[in-house]
Design a protein around this motif. Structure first.
Motif, PDB file in Angstrom:
ATOM      1  N   THR A 125       0.825  -1.214   0.000  1.00 20.37           N
ATOM      2  CA  THR A 125       0.000   0.000   0.000  1.00 20.37           C
ATOM      3  C   THR A 125       0.856   1.260   0.000  1.00 20.37           C
ATOM      4  N   ALA A 126       1.906   1.248   0.813  1.00 19.76           N
ATOM      5  CA  ALA A 126       2.730   2.454   0.947  1.00 19.76           C
ATOM      6  C   ALA A 126       4.188   2.083   1.198  1.00 19.76           C
ATOM      7  N   PRO A 127       4.888   1.600   0.183  1.00 20.47           N
ATOM      8  CA  PRO A 127       6.304   1.259   0.360  1.00 20.47           C
ATOM      9  C   PRO A 127       7.107   2.486   0.782  1.00 20.47           C
ATOM     10  N   GLN A 128       8.094   2.270   1.655  1.00 16.27           N
ATOM     11  CA  GLN A 128       8.841   3.386   2.216  1.00 16.27           C
ATOM     12  C   GLN A 128       9.986   3.858   1.328  1.00 16.27           C
ATOM     13  N   SER A 129      10.561   2.943   0.544  1.00 19.34           N
ATOM     14  CA  SER A 129      11.710   3.317  -0.289  1.00 19.34           C
ATOM     15  C   SER A 129      11.268   3.709  -1.692  1.00 19.34           C
ATOM     16  N   GLU A 130      11.985   4.646  -2.268  1.00 17.68           N
ATOM     17  CA  GLU A 130      11.676   5.093  -3.639  1.00 17.68           C
ATOM     18  C   GLU A 130      11.877   3.959  -4.633  1.00 17.68           C
TER      19      GLU A 130
END
Length: 244
Positions: free
Chosen positions: A228-233
């Motif tokens: 849903t919301a990965p932290q890494s680019e």
């Protein structure tokens, strides 16, 4: 309880390719961890180092109390505790399903044949292949072969399973029958380290997602949070390129 542990693991192939660069990962007993990432990022290499199929340059790997990377460790003992299922099935074509299943318990563990046969029949029943005990691999579909390969690994009563792209060579319509077996094992508490390109499967079955790129673990997270919301680019870019 920690069952699998990798600490600062490095691996470079003779051609100079750095497959693993300082990998740290722990897997608890009963945990299911899915390793995802772009092709060539080191996923399968990582999996193969866990049971000593791929030697490492440096770092420490411990599995079920065995220090895989220590000199003198008996890798046969490691591979008894940690079963591995490959993309290519690796069944012996000249043997029946039953004989494929009985071979390792008899040769490696010295198991009683009647007891091993009873266990094999129970496991075949569990994966919906009770009627295929006397068939040869050429008589099976790809999905059936892969389910037999999973049963073969379970015959050794391992403490953990390593699954390396087990659906990659299967037709899409028969992927589900293999994945359902893995989901059932997860429900039963089997510790599993899974390399997969099946994102929906990883999300459904895993307790944690490990995202790798260029030989490193970039991000680790719970499935819903990761997808849903990965932290890494880098993980964001990877997921944006996928359709699942």
């Amino acid at each position: 309880m920690e069952l699998i542990s990798l600490h600062d693991v490095h691996k470079t192939y003779p051609n100079g390719h750095q497959a693993l660069r300082g990998v740290d990962l722990s897997v608890a007993k009963g945990e299911v961890v899915a390793i995802i990432g772009p092709s060539g990022c080191g996923k399968s290499t990582l999996l193969r180092t866990v049971n000593g199929l791929e030697p490492v340059d440096s770092g420490t790997i411990t599995v079920a109390g065995h220090e895989v990377t220590a000199a003198g460790t008996k890798l046969r003992d490691v591979r008894t505790d940690v079963g591995m299922v490959f993309q290519s099935y690796d069944l012996f074509p000249h043997l029946t399903v039953m004989k494929n299943l009985l071979l390792a318990p008899k040769v490696v563990q010295g198991a009683d044949e009647s007891a091993a046969r009873e266990r094999a029949l129970e496991l075949l029943e569990r994966v919906g292949l009770a009627d295929k005990a006397d068939a040869r691999p050429r008589e099976l579909s790809g999905g059936q072969k892969q389910r037999v390969a999973i049963v073969r690994a379970l015959m050794m009563q391992p403490k953990a399973l390593l699954l390396d792209e087990i659906t990659a060579s299967l037709d899409p319509e028969i992927v589900r029958e293999v994945l359902e077996v893995v989901v059932g094992l997860a429900r039963d508490g089997m510790t599993m380290l899974i390399v997969t390109h099946e994102m929906s499967f990883a999300r459904a079955v895993a307790d944690r997602i490990v995202f790798m790129d260029a030989g490193q673990i970039v991000e680790v997270g719970e499935p819903d949070a990761f997808f849903t919301a990965p932290q890494s680019e880098r993980a964001q870019r990877f997921l944006n390129q996928l359709v699942f």
